[in-house]
Design a protein around this motif. Sequence first.
Motif, PDB file in Angstrom:
ATOM      1  N   MET A  31       0.805  -1.219   0.000  1.00  0.00           N
ATOM      2  CA  MET A  31       0.000   0.000   0.000  1.00  0.00           C
ATOM      3  C   MET A  31       0.842   1.275   0.000  1.00  0.00           C
ATOM      4  N   LYS A  32       2.098   1.163   0.381  1.00  0.00           N
ATOM      5  CA  LYS A  32       3.000   2.316   0.460  1.00  0.00           C
ATOM      6  C   LYS A  32       2.396   3.424   1.323  1.00  0.00           C
ATOM      7  N   ASP A  33       2.315   4.661   0.821  1.00  0.00           N
ATOM      8  CA  ASP A  33       1.843   5.784   1.645  1.00  0.00           C
ATOM      9  C   ASP A  33       0.409   5.605   2.130  1.00  0.00           C
ATOM     10  N   LYS A  34      -0.374   4.811   1.413  1.00  0.00           N
ATOM     11  CA  LYS A  34      -1.767   4.590   1.830  1.00  0.00           C
ATOM     12  C   LYS A  34      -1.855   3.811   3.143  1.00  0.00           C
ATOM     13  N   ALA A  35      -0.761   3.146   3.501  1.00  0.00           N
ATOM     14  CA  ALA A  35      -0.745   2.371   4.751  1.00  0.00           C
ATOM     15  C   ALA A  35      -0.820   3.267   5.980  1.00  0.00           C
ATOM     16  N   LYS A  36      -0.739   4.569   5.801  1.00  0.00           N
ATOM     17  CA  LYS A  36      -0.869   5.502   6.928  1.00  0.00           C
ATOM     18  C   LYS A  36      -2.228   5.380   7.622  1.00  0.00           C
ATOM     19  N   ILE A  37      -3.193   4.801   6.948  1.00  0.00           N
ATOM     20  CA  ILE A  37      -4.525   4.642   7.564  1.00  0.00           C
ATOM     21  C   ILE A  37      -4.461   3.734   8.794  1.00  0.00           C
ATOM     22  N   PHE A  38      -3.399   2.904   8.886  1.00  0.00           N
ATOM     23  CA  PHE A  38      -3.266   1.996  10.033  1.00  0.00           C
ATOM     24  C   PHE A  38      -2.580   2.664  11.233  1.00  0.00           C
ATOM     25  N   LYS A  39      -2.057   3.863  11.042  1.00  0.00           N
ATOM     26  CA  LYS A  39      -1.292   4.530  12.090  1.00  0.00           C
ATOM     27  C   LYS A  39      -2.047   4.677  13.410  1.00  0.00           C
ATOM     28  N   LEU A 203       4.823   1.966   9.214  1.00  0.00           N
ATOM     29  CA  LEU A 203       6.265   2.216   9.220  1.00  0.00           C
ATOM     30  C   LEU A 203       6.902   1.807   7.894  1.00  0.00           C
ATOM     31  N   VAL A 204       6.580   0.587   7.429  1.00  0.00           N
ATOM     32  CA  VAL A 204       7.152   0.100   6.174  1.00  0.00           C
ATOM     33  C   VAL A 204       6.570   0.858   4.993  1.00  0.00           C
ATOM     34  N   GLY A 205       5.274   1.222   5.096  1.00  0.00           N
ATOM     35  CA  GLY A 205       4.657   1.995   4.028  1.00  0.00           C
ATOM     36  C   GLY A 205       5.334   3.332   3.832  1.00  0.00           C
ATOM     37  N   VAL A 206       5.763   3.952   4.911  1.00  0.00           N
ATOM     38  CA  VAL A 206       6.406   5.270   4.849  1.00  0.00           C
ATOM     39  C   VAL A 206       7.895   5.150   4.548  1.00  0.00           C
ATOM     40  N   PHE A 207       8.573   4.217   5.211  1.00  0.00           N
ATOM     41  CA  PHE A 207      10.033   4.153   5.120  1.00  0.00           C
ATOM     42  C   PHE A 207      10.552   3.044   4.204  1.00  0.00           C
TER      43      PHE A 207
END
Length: 425
Positions: A31-39, A203-207
């Motif tokens: 999901m890359k940046d979209k994974a921020k929804i799990f933050k 974390l992996v989506g962002v970094f």
Amino acid sequence: MKLRKDIFDSYKFPLVLILSIILGSFLGITMKDKAKIFKPLGDIFINGMFTLVVPLVFTTISSSISSMGNMKRLKSILFSLFSVFIGTGLIASIIIICVVKIFPPGSGAKLIFNTTATIKPFDAGSQIVSALTVTDFYHLLEKKNMLPLILFSIFFGFAINLIGEKGEIITKGLNALSEAFLKMIGIFMFYAPIGLGAYFANLVGVFGKDLLGAYGKAMGIYYPLCFLYFIILFPIYGYIAGGKKGVFSLKNLLAPALTSLATQSSMATLPVNLKAAENIGVPEDIRNIVLPIGASAHMDGTCLSSILKISFLFGIFNIPFEGTTTYLTAILLSIMGGVVMSGIPGGGLIGEMLIVNIYGFPPEAFPIIATIGYLVDPPATMINATGDTVAAMLVARIVEGKNWCQYKKEKNANKKKNFIISSVE
């Protein structure tokens, strides 16, 4: 069949956590940046652990100190015991510092949080004062002041111990509170697979994949190091304790090593360790004191992992792991984690919190090194548990002298002789 079930039960929760982290990391990669929804789900886990750790530290440490008995008659054994514990912990810490300088575990993954501008090595006198003390009582309740809280809790526990019977009711209350907070953490950990999975998805989506590569590098350093420590350092300790006989007697460590790997518990390995120490010839009073205490307060494997975690954080936050004061602080923290904190329920968690706070890393760093704690647990427990029997041999050498192995052999021969004579009579 029963052994397989016991092994599965021992590894079940760590496996669930590792699988949740793998799943979260996969979601992050996909999901890359979209994974921020799990933050938010990950933040709930972090906030919950930070909330629980402060009262846990106070109640567990205070109750442990306040309930200590009178051990004056054991002065010689106890002094030797803690000298050995701290000495082997120091050696383990120096070894791992040398290793991580050659093979930096966090290199190649650079994480940037909004709060990282405040991070700096622990090298100023003012930082030492602020690390040990606070200006007012209520500051002890802040998670950033973990070390002052620990020192206050130790002092408070000793004060309760000194007032005798009047303090017993306080000790009972602290014990009950400690169990309650441990139960709360136990319940909250059911959320850990979701929380850690969500955290690593973000974390992996962002970094990106660099973070996963850094974990692989850290494990590639730690696992071989533990087995080298076992086959090189333990024979050296065995020779110091009992010469060639001491080295040869280390064959008795095989059963404790396998048991500790299977159960991931020094306490569960204690009965096997006691039998191994008996077979080696460690005097009964020494092994009955050193091994139970060592099961909760002698952790060379934890010393190794503590500095691995510290250098890992320095690497991923792009901070040079260098300087005499930085090394001395890392050694102090690793020995505290391996000898002091390990004897306290939740000590691993407290040690990781202390690392994050003492060096000024952001709160997001806590689950990163907590995950390393789960990944390195099997070999760390093996070093911790089998090291207890080696420590008992060293204590026997200090207390009984260099001929303790021969003394024990002659004592057993005399017992056998007396038994035969009494049977004949």
